[in-house]
Each structure stands twice: as structure tokens, then as C-alpha cells.
Design an enzyme around this catalytic site. Structure first.
Site, PDB file in Angstrom:
ATOM      1  CE1 TYR A  86      -4.321  -1.965   5.121  1.00  0.00           C
ATOM      2  CE2 TYR A  86      -3.274   0.085   4.422  1.00  0.00           C
ATOM      3  CZ  TYR A  86      -3.896  -1.116   4.117  1.00  0.00           C
ATOM      4  OH  TYR A  86      -4.068  -1.482   2.805  1.00  0.00           O
ATOM      5  CB  SER A 106      -0.894   0.020   1.242  1.00  0.00           C
ATOM      6  OG  SER A 106      -1.568   1.258   1.365  1.00  0.00           O
TER       7      SER A 106
END
Length: 288
Positions: free
Chosen positions: A169, A156
Site C-alpha cells: 500500500y 495517503s
């Protein structure tokens, strides 16, 4: 758009009849990958948490590939023994695996750095350790086969620029980036290895992780767009598969990443992009 013939000529691992294993395959980017690869004639192993969603995804992919070319395996990637079992089932069913896509992930925010240890551990166990478990379970067999292969791990941009909002995250995806870089190095130095590792870095994508969105936001790409971009990048031989979206172009992403590494080079405060003393400088940098 790169044609199937061009993709399969450049990437023997994606030849018709070969096998792709996709974790997090019941929705989002994973399901888009399964559908697309099925149209190219690959056999598909879908791994996800068991239940109606996985069953429905398997039926959808089977309408493309045929029932005998799709295997759904209920798998919690945070548990090494379940990923080992996934590998056993995949190799037993189809005899080999040429593409491993470690894509399973969750985005539920466990909170601040000093709270909710269990929530932090659960997110990291899925997003980071799920990737490690996949490589541990599949890479040795893929190497032993001596055939062309691909391992694609889903990272990501939040693992690169680490914006505030969901620290756990960001940590997990930063780990995936570093792990995949090291994996690529290890594979290219493994005698006789014909397997390449790649880091998929989606932009704003409408998936099951898109919080609060019941329909695709205008700025987001679909999972299908991400997979088409990924295939083109694999043909080019890109390691970093950095996807744009309808809001952020590659030049925008490049400037954001350059600013992030500049925090270290210039000895600015951590995450200076969001620091009140540096926000104006960042805005001027983006406009330059």
C-alpha cells in the site's frame, strides 16, 4: 466553512451543471464527494466495481441530484479498457467532464516483499495504475475542451512517511504522490491548459478500508469531513491537500514528514522512527 458560492466563484470547474467523475465512488471518501458535489448542482458519474453497493450509491446520489444527473458505470480501474469505456460513457452522457477524482483504492495487505506476487500486483494495479488509467482516459479530452478542470488523485500519508505494516500500500501511494506531482508540472507547462492536478492526502478516515472497524473510531474523520477540507484547500489553490484528523494535527504530520526525509539527510537507517536505536530520538524530536 467555505460557502458553495465562494467555492464555485473560485473554482469554475465546480460550477453547477458541470460534470464530476469519481472512481471508488460507491463508498467512503468517493461517495462523500459525490453527495457533496451533487448538492452544488454538479452531474455525477460514479465508477466502482459493479453490484448492489454501486447501485445503492447511485440511488442515494440521485435523491440529491436527480436521476438524469447521475450515471453509475461498473468499472475495474486496474483495467485500462474499462476506464476508457468509463470515459466514453461519461462524455457520451454529459458532453464533458470538469472534475476527475481518481479515488479508487484497496488496502488488503498482500504481505512481505518476497511473497504473494499476485496480491502485490493486484493492489498496485488498482491503487497506482488505476490513477494512471484515469489520467490517460480523461486528460486528453479535458485538455481538448479548453475549459477549466480539476484532477484530484487520492494519495495517503502512508505514501509519504511509509510506516511498517502494509508495504505494498505504501509503495502504491508513494507512486501516486510522485505521479501527481509530475502530472501537475506537465499540465502547467501544456500550452493553453486550464486544468490543475491536486494530491488529496487523507488522514485517519473511516472508510471501507478501515480495517476491523464497524463504526467510526473516535480518532477518525468521516469522508464528509475530508471532502469539506478538500474543497477549502482547492479554493486556496493547495496542491498538497494534507488532511488532519482527530488524532493527528498538521504540526504532528509536519514533524513526522520532516523526520522521514531526515533519514536521508542524516543518513539514518531506513524507517528510523521504528528502529530501536532511534526511537528515543524520534520521541524527543516530536516533543521539541
Amino acid at each position: 466553512m467555505t460557502t458553495d458560492a465562494e467555492i464555485q466563484s473560485a473554482l469554475p470547474a465546480l460550477a453547477s451543471g458541470n460534470v464530476a467523475v469519481i472512481t471508488g465512488g460507491a463508498s467512503g471518501i468517493g461517495l462523500a464527494a459525490a453527495r457533496r458535489l451533487a448538492t452544488m448542482g454538479l452531474k455525477i458519474v460514479l465508477a466502482d466495481i459493479g453490484g448492489a453497493r454501486l447501485d445503492e450509491a447511485a440511488r442515494a446520489v440521485a435523491t440529491i441530484a436527480g436521476d438524469s444527473a447521475v450515471l453509475a458505470v461498473a468499472t475495474d480501474v486496474s483495467k485500462a479498457d474499462e476506464v476508457d469505456r468509463l470515459a466514453e460513457k461519461a462524455f457520451d452522457a454529459f458532453g464533458g467532464v470538469s472534475l476527475l477524482m481518481n479515488n479508487a483504492g484497496v488496502g488488503n495487505n498482500p504481505g512481505k516483499p518476497w511473497e504473494n506476487r499476485d496480491g502485490w500486483k493486484r493492489l498496485l494495479d488498482i491503487n497506482f495504475w488505476g490513477v494512471v488509467h484515469g489520467v490517460e482516459a480523461f486528460a486528453p479530452r479535458m485538455l481538448a475542451a479548453g475549459k477549466p478542470g480539476l484532477i484530484v488523485n487520492t494519495g495517503s500519508k502512508q505514501g509519504i512517511t511509509t510506516p511498517p505494516g502494509n508495504l505494498a500500500y505504501n509503495v502504491s501511494k508513494s507512486g501516486v504522490k510522485t505521479f501527481t506531482e509530475g502530472l501537475a508540472h506537465a499540465l502547467r507547462n501544456e500550452p493553453g491548459a486550464r486544468i490543475a492536478a491536486h494530491l488529496l492526502i487523507p488522514g485517519f478516515t473511516f472508510t471501507g478500508l478501515t480495517e476491523g472497524a464497524t463504526e467510526k473510531p473516535a480518532g477518525a474523520w468521516t469522508g464528509e469531513q475530508v471532502i469539506e477540507f478538500m474543497l477549502g484547500a482547492l479554493v486556496r489553490g493547495d496542491f498538497y491537500i494534507l488532511c488532519p484528523d482527530n488524532e493527528a494535527t498538521r504540526p504532528i504530520d509536519e514533524k513526522r514528514m520532516a523526520w522521514a526525509i531526515g533519514d536521508i539527510i542524516e543518513n539514518r537507517p531506513a524507517l528510523s522512527r521504528w528502529h530501536p536505536d532511534h526511537k528515543d530520538a524520534f520521541a524527543a524530536f516530536m516533543d521539541s
